[in-house]
Design a protein around this motif. Structure first.
Motif, PDB file in Angstrom:
ATOM      1  N   GLU A  39      10.447   8.252 -13.293  1.00  0.00           N
ATOM      2  CA  GLU A  39      10.423   7.625 -11.970  1.00  0.00           C
ATOM      3  C   GLU A  39       8.987   7.419 -11.485  1.00  0.00           C
ATOM      4  O   GLU A  39       8.079   8.176 -11.838  1.00  0.00           O
ATOM      5  CB  GLU A  39      11.190   8.480 -10.961  1.00  0.00           C
ATOM      6  CG  GLU A  39      12.686   8.557 -11.216  1.00  0.00           C
ATOM      7  CD  GLU A  39      13.421   9.235 -10.071  1.00  0.00           C
ATOM      8  OE1 GLU A  39      12.746   9.832  -9.198  1.00  0.00           O
ATOM      9  OE2 GLU A  39      14.664   9.180 -10.062  1.00  0.00           O
ATOM     10  N   PHE A  40       8.808   6.389 -10.656  1.00  0.00           N
ATOM     11  CA  PHE A  40       7.509   6.076 -10.079  1.00  0.00           C
ATOM     12  C   PHE A  40       7.673   5.749  -8.596  1.00  0.00           C
ATOM     13  O   PHE A  40       8.605   5.031  -8.219  1.00  0.00           O
ATOM     14  CB  PHE A  40       6.871   4.874 -10.788  1.00  0.00           C
ATOM     15  CG  PHE A  40       6.567   5.111 -12.229  1.00  0.00           C
ATOM     16  CD1 PHE A  40       5.330   5.585 -12.630  1.00  0.00           C
ATOM     17  CD2 PHE A  40       7.530   4.863 -13.205  1.00  0.00           C
ATOM     18  CE1 PHE A  40       5.050   5.812 -13.965  1.00  0.00           C
ATOM     19  CE2 PHE A  40       7.260   5.077 -14.540  1.00  0.00           C
ATOM     20  CZ  PHE A  40       6.019   5.558 -14.920  1.00  0.00           C
ATOM     21  N   GLU A  41       6.773   6.274  -7.786  1.00  0.00           N
ATOM     22  CA  GLU A  41       6.749   5.940  -6.367  1.00  0.00           C
ATOM     23  C   GLU A  41       5.855   4.725  -6.141  1.00  0.00           C
ATOM     24  O   GLU A  41       4.898   4.508  -6.900  1.00  0.00           O
ATOM     25  CB  GLU A  41       6.238   7.126  -5.538  1.00  0.00           C
ATOM     26  CG  GLU A  41       7.155   8.343  -5.576  1.00  0.00           C
ATOM     27  CD  GLU A  41       6.656   9.468  -4.679  1.00  0.00           C
ATOM     28  OE1 GLU A  41       5.523   9.349  -4.151  1.00  0.00           O
ATOM     29  OE2 GLU A  41       7.396  10.451  -4.505  1.00  0.00           O
ATOM     30  N   THR A  42       6.150   3.973  -5.096  1.00  0.00           N
ATOM     31  CA  THR A  42       5.369   2.759  -4.823  1.00  0.00           C
ATOM     32  C   THR A  42       4.747   2.772  -3.427  1.00  0.00           C
ATOM     33  O   THR A  42       4.343   1.730  -2.930  1.00  0.00           O
ATOM     34  CB  THR A  42       6.250   1.499  -4.971  1.00  0.00           C
ATOM     35  OG1 THR A  42       7.296   1.530  -3.965  1.00  0.00           O
ATOM     36  CG2 THR A  42       6.889   1.433  -6.341  1.00  0.00           C
ATOM     37  N   LYS A  43       4.671   3.953  -2.803  1.00  0.00           N
ATOM     38  CA  LYS A  43       4.170   4.019  -1.426  1.00  0.00           C
ATOM     39  C   LYS A  43       2.721   3.552  -1.301  1.00  0.00           C
ATOM     40  O   LYS A  43       2.302   3.117  -0.224  1.00  0.00           O
ATOM     41  CB  LYS A  43       4.312   5.444  -0.882  1.00  0.00           C
ATOM     42  CG  LYS A  43       3.536   6.492  -1.670  1.00  0.00           C
ATOM     43  CD  LYS A  43       3.761   7.883  -1.098  1.00  0.00           C
ATOM     44  CE  LYS A  43       2.986   8.936  -1.889  1.00  0.00           C
ATOM     45  NZ  LYS A  43       3.195  10.300  -1.335  1.00  0.00           N
ATOM     46  N   ASP A  44       1.944   3.636  -2.383  1.00  0.00           N
ATOM     47  CA  ASP A  44       0.537   3.220  -2.334  1.00  0.00           C
ATOM     48  C   ASP A  44       0.328   1.808  -2.875  1.00  0.00           C
ATOM     49  O   ASP A  44      -0.815   1.353  -3.002  1.00  0.00           O
ATOM     50  CB  ASP A  44      -0.330   4.201  -3.135  1.00  0.00           C
ATOM     51  CG  ASP A  44      -0.314   5.599  -2.531  1.00  0.00           C
ATOM     52  OD1 ASP A  44      -0.255   5.706  -1.295  1.00  0.00           O
ATOM     53  OD2 ASP A  44      -0.356   6.583  -3.299  1.00  0.00           O
ATOM     54  N   LEU A  45       1.410   1.110  -3.203  1.00  0.00           N
ATOM     55  CA  LEU A  45       1.305  -0.235  -3.753  1.00  0.00           C
ATOM     56  C   LEU A  45       1.628  -1.276  -2.680  1.00  0.00           C
ATOM     57  O   LEU A  45       2.713  -1.231  -2.087  1.00  0.00           O
ATOM     58  CB  LEU A  45       2.258  -0.416  -4.940  1.00  0.00           C
ATOM     59  CG  LEU A  45       1.746   0.007  -6.321  1.00  0.00           C
ATOM     60  CD1 LEU A  45       1.464   1.495  -6.363  1.00  0.00           C
ATOM     61  CD2 LEU A  45       2.757  -0.372  -7.400  1.00  0.00           C
ATOM     62  N   PRO A  46       0.733  -2.219  -2.423  1.00  0.00           N
ATOM     63  CA  PRO A  46       1.018  -3.287  -1.458  1.00  0.00           C
ATOM     64  C   PRO A  46       2.004  -4.291  -2.040  1.00  0.00           C
ATOM     65  O   PRO A  46       2.231  -4.309  -3.268  1.00  0.00           O
ATOM     66  CB  PRO A  46      -0.355  -3.928  -1.233  1.00  0.00           C
ATOM     67  CG  PRO A  46      -1.100  -3.667  -2.499  1.00  0.00           C
ATOM     68  CD  PRO A  46      -0.629  -2.330  -2.990  1.00  0.00           C
ATOM     69  N   PRO A  47       2.613  -5.129  -1.211  1.00  0.00           N
ATOM     70  CA  PRO A  47       3.520  -6.159  -1.734  1.00  0.00           C
ATOM     71  C   PRO A  47       2.811  -7.040  -2.759  1.00  0.00           C
ATOM     72  O   PRO A  47       1.632  -7.358  -2.615  1.00  0.00           O
ATOM     73  CB  PRO A  47       3.897  -6.955  -0.478  1.00  0.00           C
ATOM     74  CG  PRO A  47       3.698  -5.999   0.651  1.00  0.00           C
ATOM     75  CD  PRO A  47       2.522  -5.152   0.263  1.00  0.00           C
ATOM     76  N   GLY A  48       3.519  -7.402  -3.809  1.00  0.00           N
ATOM     77  CA  GLY A  48       2.936  -8.253  -4.838  1.00  0.00           C
ATOM     78  C   GLY A  48       3.648  -8.096  -6.161  1.00  0.00           C
ATOM     79  O   GLY A  48       4.685  -7.432  -6.264  1.00  0.00           O
ATOM     80  N   ASP A  49       3.086  -8.703  -7.199  1.00  0.00           N
ATOM     81  CA  ASP A  49       3.664  -8.669  -8.537  1.00  0.00           C
ATOM     82  C   ASP A  49       2.842  -7.726  -9.416  1.00  0.00           C
ATOM     83  O   ASP A  49       1.608  -7.738  -9.376  1.00  0.00           O
ATOM     84  CB  ASP A  49       3.672 -10.073  -9.142  1.00  0.00           C
ATOM     85  CG  ASP A  49       4.635 -10.992  -8.417  1.00  0.00           C
ATOM     86  OD1 ASP A  49       5.821 -11.021  -8.788  1.00  0.00           O
ATOM     87  OD2 ASP A  49       4.201 -11.682  -7.471  1.00  0.00           O
ATOM     88  N   TYR A  50       3.549  -6.945 -10.231  1.00  0.00           N
ATOM     89  CA  TYR A  50       2.899  -5.916 -11.034  1.00  0.00           C
ATOM     90  C   TYR A  50       3.475  -5.888 -12.448  1.00  0.00           C
ATOM     91  O   TYR A  50       4.563  -6.415 -12.709  1.00  0.00           O
ATOM     92  CB  TYR A  50       3.104  -4.533 -10.406  1.00  0.00           C
ATOM     93  CG  TYR A  50       2.484  -4.384  -9.038  1.00  0.00           C
ATOM     94  CD1 TYR A  50       1.176  -3.911  -8.891  1.00  0.00           C
ATOM     95  CD2 TYR A  50       3.197  -4.715  -7.888  1.00  0.00           C
ATOM     96  CE1 TYR A  50       0.601  -3.775  -7.642  1.00  0.00           C
ATOM     97  CE2 TYR A  50       2.625  -4.589  -6.625  1.00  0.00           C
ATOM     98  CZ  TYR A  50       1.329  -4.116  -6.522  1.00  0.00           C
ATOM     99  OH  TYR A  50       0.758  -3.996  -5.285  1.00  0.00           O
ATOM    100  N   VAL A  51       2.733  -5.227 -13.334  1.00  0.00           N
ATOM    101  CA  VAL A  51       3.224  -4.914 -14.667  1.00  0.00           C
ATOM    102  C   VAL A  51       3.047  -3.413 -14.881  1.00  0.00           C
ATOM    103  O   VAL A  51       2.028  -2.833 -14.499  1.00  0.00           O
ATOM    104  CB  VAL A  51       2.482  -5.721 -15.755  1.00  0.00           C
ATOM    105  CG1 VAL A  51       0.985  -5.459 -15.731  1.00  0.00           C
ATOM    106  CG2 VAL A  51       3.045  -5.414 -17.142  1.00  0.00           C
TER     107      VAL A  51
END
Length: 276
Positions: A200-212
């Protein structure tokens, strides 16, 4: 990509990264054959591939090709191409594997005038020796998530050749298509024949957008890699006007229900009086 300060931008439709255009100029109608491009290549190798572009306008247009972040990996012979009205062309390019294994991400940007569309590109580079294989999968319903949500990946590890216990290192990385790296982590595990993992990975520090998100499986004689893309979108936020409108709608619904119940009760009483 950013437009000049005197213009405004809008996103949506077409290639993976949407469209950017100057507000004062009319958008040029064209389409790309793919929104995402992903390939796996062996270290120091060269491979050929292609993309297609269609000019949907009724006049001749010139299209420009740009490479973002991975311009030392992907190359086109011709980056300025003229298209006849309604013409579709297949543009060939070369993928030059770098000297180091890993996950490389960037963009192919196609533009005509001030209209731009993007193809998100992921290049997985592995070593030639193939003692392990790895597959990374994101569940389909988690390919697009909201800001702050947790998602998970499934890793399927397969030992090629001799089926004996081996310690391997898994390097995890999350990056965007603009050159930014947001997360790295490593762990060492033992594998015999095959193994399936869920992480599992949290995304609280990731802004909206596209990722790999990618994983490098590092073993004694080489590296195997796999990756997958996902998108983080903003949570729906309501402004003052939307809140007032929703409140009015709820009030109207509540009043309508009260009126209907009153009418129903009145008719019931009326029928009782008639019977009496």
């Amino acid at each position: 990509t950013s437009a000049p300060s005197s213009s405004s931008t809008s996103s949506g439709g077409g290639g993976g990264g949407g469209v950017t255009l100057n507000k004062t100029e009319q958008a040029i109608d064209f389409s790309l054959g793919k929104e995402l491009y992903e390939t796996t290549i062996v270290l120091d190798r060269l491979k050929n591939d292609s993309i297609s572009i269609t000019n949907n306008e009724k006049t001749e247009k010139t299209f420009k090709i740009e490479i973002l972040v991975i311009n030392d990996i992907i190359s086109f012979d011709n980056k300025n191409i003229k298209f006849a009205p309604g013409e579709t062309k297949t543009l060939e390019f070369r993928v030059h594997a770098p000297e180091k294994p890993g996950i490389y991400a960037g963009k192919i940007i196609v533009s005509s005038g001030t209209t731009k569309k993007e193809i998100f590109v992921t290049i997985n580079v592995k070593t030639e020796k193939n003692l392990f294989d790895i597959t990374l999968t994101i569940p389909k319903f988690m390919k697009v998530i909201n800001v702050g949500e947790t998602f998970y990946i499934q890793l399927d590890l397969l030992q090629m050749g001799l089926k004996e216990k081996a310690d391997v290192t898994l390097n995890y990385i999350i990056k965007d298509f603009n050159g930014g790296v947001y997360f790295t982590e490593s762990e060492t595990i033992a594998v015999t024949d095959q193994k399936t993992l869920r992480k599992e990975f949290e995304t609280k520090d990731l802004p909206p957008g596209d990722y790999v998100i990618g994983t490098e499986l590092v073993y004694a004689d080489g590296v195997a890699v796999s990756s997958s893309n996902f998108k983080i979108k903003e949570r729906l936020s309501l402004g003052k006007e939307q809140i007032i409108m929703i409140g009015l709608i709820l009030l109207i619904v509540l009043v309508s229900v009260i009126i209907l119940l009153a009418i129903k009760r009145y008719k019931k009483l009326e029928s009782q009086l008639i019977i009496e």
